[in-house]
Motif scaffolding. Structure first.
Motif: not given
Length: 374
Positions: A195-217
């Motif tokens: 954000k400090t170096r570029y006007q607009k570079i999206n940042l996305s992350v791939d997560v398992y379907a169960s990521a919100a339900s338990g402790k993973q990475l």
């Protein structure tokens, strides 16, 4: 009186005739089953917003498909998969063939031709930064020097290519809180750096379907302020090595007590992430196993599973009589599957077709998610 009775009977008969005509001739308008299923009404009304931006259609292009890929102009984003980050933060350009292949693809003539096509279609290009080794990931996440090294290399790539986004694909099942906190801190620092170096570079992350339900990475709630999109990999519920045949991407109904499905996991995501930050990952492939019967959850033979492309499914369907193919639909999971016989051996393929994908897209629209990822 007689005339009155005849007139009354005529009117009654006319009404009955008209009603019968409408009963048999009337065609109810087609309506998506999803819109009438209570399964899909878990979201409180305040979660449903009126769409402002057009939906995102995000496609992953693996380096091994670079040469023969046909890019649909309706794609809004294309993510090149991908470059491996090493434990010291360097993007691997030498070593095993897998790491080299992703880097070489980025420098190939095919990739240059792809850039021209994306520019013509106004499709945004994103770059996947990946790491699937727990040992290498832990070394990288514990070193600020390694992370700063990666940031500098990303600068070079963003200057060299028209990259509009960085996608992080760290597919590790990790229950250690220390590693989870380190990953969150890394994402925070990367987000601020971009954000400090570029006007607009999206940042996305791939997560398992169960990521919100338990402790993973991924600590989904902690990551949310620094992420533009969570790409929920809503597939591989069953895989090559599964002991039983089953759906790859069940929308509802699958798993123990019907808890292991997209709908159940998305409910937990929406409690932690705004729907406009969620892309539902959908599979354009299936899995095939040798099984002991044609039953939809038949036991599979060890080491018999393999990925089934659309071409593979079509090849089987083209031999419907020869292979005694049976086409089936799983009403519980809302996905198709086929079974066939070859030299007295039985096989089952679970895959996606136009109908099952339409249900998933309708589901995305109903929840007003950001879009889909293919």
């Amino acid at each position: 009186k007689t005339k009155f009775k005849l007139l009354t009977l005529s009117l009654v008969w006319g009404f009955i005739s008209a009603a019968l005509f409408l009963w048999f001739r009337w065609e109810m308008p087609l309506q998506s089953p999803i819109s009438t299923q209570t399964h899909f009404r878990f979201a409180p009304g305040e979660w449903l917003r009126k769409a402002i931006n057009p939906p995102i259609i995000y496609g992953f292009l693996p380096y091994w498909n670079l040469q023969e890929a046909n890019i649909n102009p309706k794609l809004t984003h294309l993510a090149y998969f991908g470059l491996t980050v090493g434990p010291d933060g360097s993007l691997e350009t030498e070593g095993d063939s897998e790491s080299l292949a992703g880097y070489r693809g980025l420098q190939s003539e095919n990739f240059l031709n792809l850039l021209a096509e994306l520019n013509q279609n106004r499709t945004q290009l994103e770059l996947v930064i990946k790491q699937f080794s727990s040992n290498d990931a832990q070394k990288f996440l514990s070193s600020k020097e390694a992370q700063n090294n990666l940031f500098k290399q990303l600068d070079s790539l963003i200057l060299a290519y028209p990259i509009s986004g960085i996608n992080l694909d760290f597919e590790l099942v990790d229950t250690e809180e220390k590693n989870q906190n380190q990953f969150t801190e890394f994402v925070k620092q990367l987000s601020q750096y971009l954000k400090t170096r570029y006007q607009k570079i999206n940042l996305s992350v791939d997560v398992y379907a169960s990521a919100a339900s338990g402790k993973q990475l991924w600590n989904v709630a902690a990551l949310e302020p620094y992420i533009d999109y969570f790409i929920v990999m809503a597939y591989d519920f069953n895989q090559r090595g599964s002991p039983q045949a089953g759906p790859v991407s069940p929308l509802i109904g699958a798993g123990e007590k019907h808890k292991d499905n997209i709908n159940a996991y998305l409910k937990e995501f929406l409690e932690q992430v705004p729907q406009e930050k969620i892309l539902l990952g959908v599979p354009f492939y299936g899995y095939e196993w040798q099984t002991i019967s044609r039953d939809k959850t038949a036991n599979t033979y060890p080491d018999s599973g393999r990925t089934a492309s659309y071409q593979r499914v079509q090849e089987i369907l083209d031999q419907k009589k020869v292979l005694n193919v049976q086409e089936n639909w799983d009403d519980e999971s809302l996905v198709p599957y086929i079974s066939y016989k070859k030299t007295e051996e039985t096989f089952i393929i679970y895959y996606e077709n136009q109908r099952s994908l339409a249900y998933k897209i309708d589901y995305v629209n109903q929840l007003d998610l950001a879009g889909i990822a293919i």
